[in-house]
Design an enzyme around this catalytic site. Structure first.
Site, short mmCIF file in Angstrom:
data_model
loop_
_atom_site.label_atom_id
_atom_site.label_comp_id
_atom_site.label_asym_id
_atom_site.label_seq_id
_atom_site.Cartn_x
_atom_site.Cartn_y
_atom_site.Cartn_z
CG HIS A 143 -0.28 0.07 2.53
ND1 HIS A 143 0.50 -0.95 3.05
CD2 HIS A 143 -0.25 1.07 3.47
CE1 HIS A 143 0.95 -0.60 4.23
NE2 HIS A 143 0.53 0.62 4.51
CG HIS A 157 0.04 4.29 4.91
ND1 HIS A 157 -0.71 3.49 5.76
CD2 HIS A 157 -0.76 5.37 4.60
CE1 HIS A 157 -1.90 4.07 5.96
NE2 HIS A 157 -1.94 5.19 5.28
CG ASP A 183 5.26 2.72 6.99
OD1 ASP A 183 4.32 3.25 6.36
OD2 ASP A 183 5.08 1.78 7.79
CG HIS A 184 4.42 -0.28 3.91
ND1 HIS A 184 4.44 -1.62 4.22
CD2 HIS A 184 3.98 0.35 5.02
CE1 HIS A 184 4.03 -1.80 5.46
NE2 HIS A 184 3.73 -0.61 5.96
CG HIS A 218 -3.83 -0.50 6.35
ND1 HIS A 218 -3.76 -0.51 7.72
CD2 HIS A 218 -2.85 0.34 5.93
CE1 HIS A 218 -2.78 0.29 8.11
NE2 HIS A 218 -2.23 0.83 7.04
CG ASP A 258 1.03 -1.76 7.49
OD1 ASP A 258 1.93 -2.61 7.60
OD2 ASP A 258 1.22 -0.53 7.59
CG HIS A 287 4.02 -2.66 10.36
ND1 HIS A 287 3.18 -1.95 11.19
CD2 HIS A 287 4.32 -1.84 9.34
CE1 HIS A 287 2.98 -0.74 10.68
NE2 HIS A 287 3.67 -0.65 9.55
#
Length: 305
Positions: A61, A63, A65-66, A138, A208, A266
């Site tokens: 996804h 976000h 941090d990914h 998510h 996530d 995570h």
């Protein structure tokens, strides 16, 4: 060989011990990356995974941090002389995201990159395996992924083959590949000397997510489930609000699915110095569980049955 290297195991924020999300799978020398948080290329160097054999990146996804590690990684590979194309898969807008790199002349890549939007149920075919996109739950559109190897031939019964007059050598291999052979005027068929097909290995990576039905079904009898395990059970309310999972919730899913190994990743920064609450909550329900650490490696063996 099927090796999993955990390049980044932190949740949302990097800590001194954990980089943002990134998991590398090395399957017979082909590198497949699931998520690519900031600093992933340095983690690849520390882990000595290599990067030039990277065939594809699967984003769960968008976000930050990914995926924030992708720009630096693709440019480093260009500086190193990469010529082979790279495919980036992910949810809606992955193609647009990838096209930005071509639009920005700054990158000046010396190889082709291609973005592919996936939706739940889509299948990406590889050499000897498939990767299935899974619907996850998510706060924004997100996907999990199941890497499923092809079925393997059954066990070869050498003694029975000899009894049927097949001499050891190339004819053995031909039978094991599923082809009949002629021996002294008679036909020996593969089913006479080869057992039932055996399953390959399965790895499920969730990104996530809350625990959900699609991950449960994809994980049934899986060799390895890599699941969002952001919080201990004491944070259940916040896990539900932020659309993540607790250790106990994931352990229950793993037990229901009959997975062989569970790895929680995570990990929230609140547990940066002590993951005991997470491991304790999960082990109450499912024993074969590990909390991932950066640069941890797992070898996934072939099943013997």
């Amino acid at each position: 060989m099927l090796r999993v290297t955990f390049l980044g195991t932190g949740g949302s924020l990097p800590t001194r011990n954990r980089n943002p999300s990134a998991v590398m799978v090395n399957r017979e020398g082909e590198l497949i990356l699931f998520d690519c948080g900031e600093g992933t290329q340095q983690q690849m160097m520390r882990a000595k995974t290599g990067m030039m054999s990277l065939s594809s990146i699967f984003i769960s996804h968008f976000h930050a941090d990914h995926f924030l590690g992708i720009p630096g990684l693709i440019q480093t590979m260009s500086f190193m002389g990469r010529k082979e194309p790279l495919v980036i898969y992910g949810p809606k807008h992955t193609r647009e995201f990838t096209e930005l790199f071509r639009a920005l002349g700054y990158f000046n890549l010396k190889y082709e990159i291609r973005g592919v939007d996936l939706k739940p149920g889509d299948v990406v075919e590889g050499d000897g395996y498939v990767i299935r996109a899974l619907e996850t739950v998510h706060s924004i559109p997100s996907l999990g992924y199941a890497l499923v190897e092809d079925m393997r031939p059954g066990r070869f019964n050498r003694e029975r083959a000899v009894e049927l007059g097949v001499p050891p050598g190339p004819l053995f291999a031909k039978l094991h590949r599923g082809e009949p052979v002629e021996v002294e005027g008679k036909t020996v068929r593969p089913e006479e000397v080869v057992g039932e097909p055996r399953p390959g290995r399965t790895i499920v990576y969730t990104g996530d997510t809350r625990p959900c039905e699609a991950v449960l079904e994809a994980s049934r009898d899986a060799d390895l489930l890599i699941h969002d395990g952001s919080f201990a059970d004491e944070m259940a309310d916040w896990a539900e609000e932020s659309m993540h999972s607790t250790a106990g919730e994931v352990a229950a899913l793993a037990k229901d699915a009959g997975v062989r190994q569970l790895v929680l990743t995570h990990v929230s920064s609140r547990y940066s110095d002590d993951v005991e609450p997470i491991i304790n909550d999960s082990k109450k329900i499912f024993e074969n569980v590990i909390v991932a650490e950066d640069l941890m490696e797992l070898e996934i063996p072939l099943r013997q049955e």
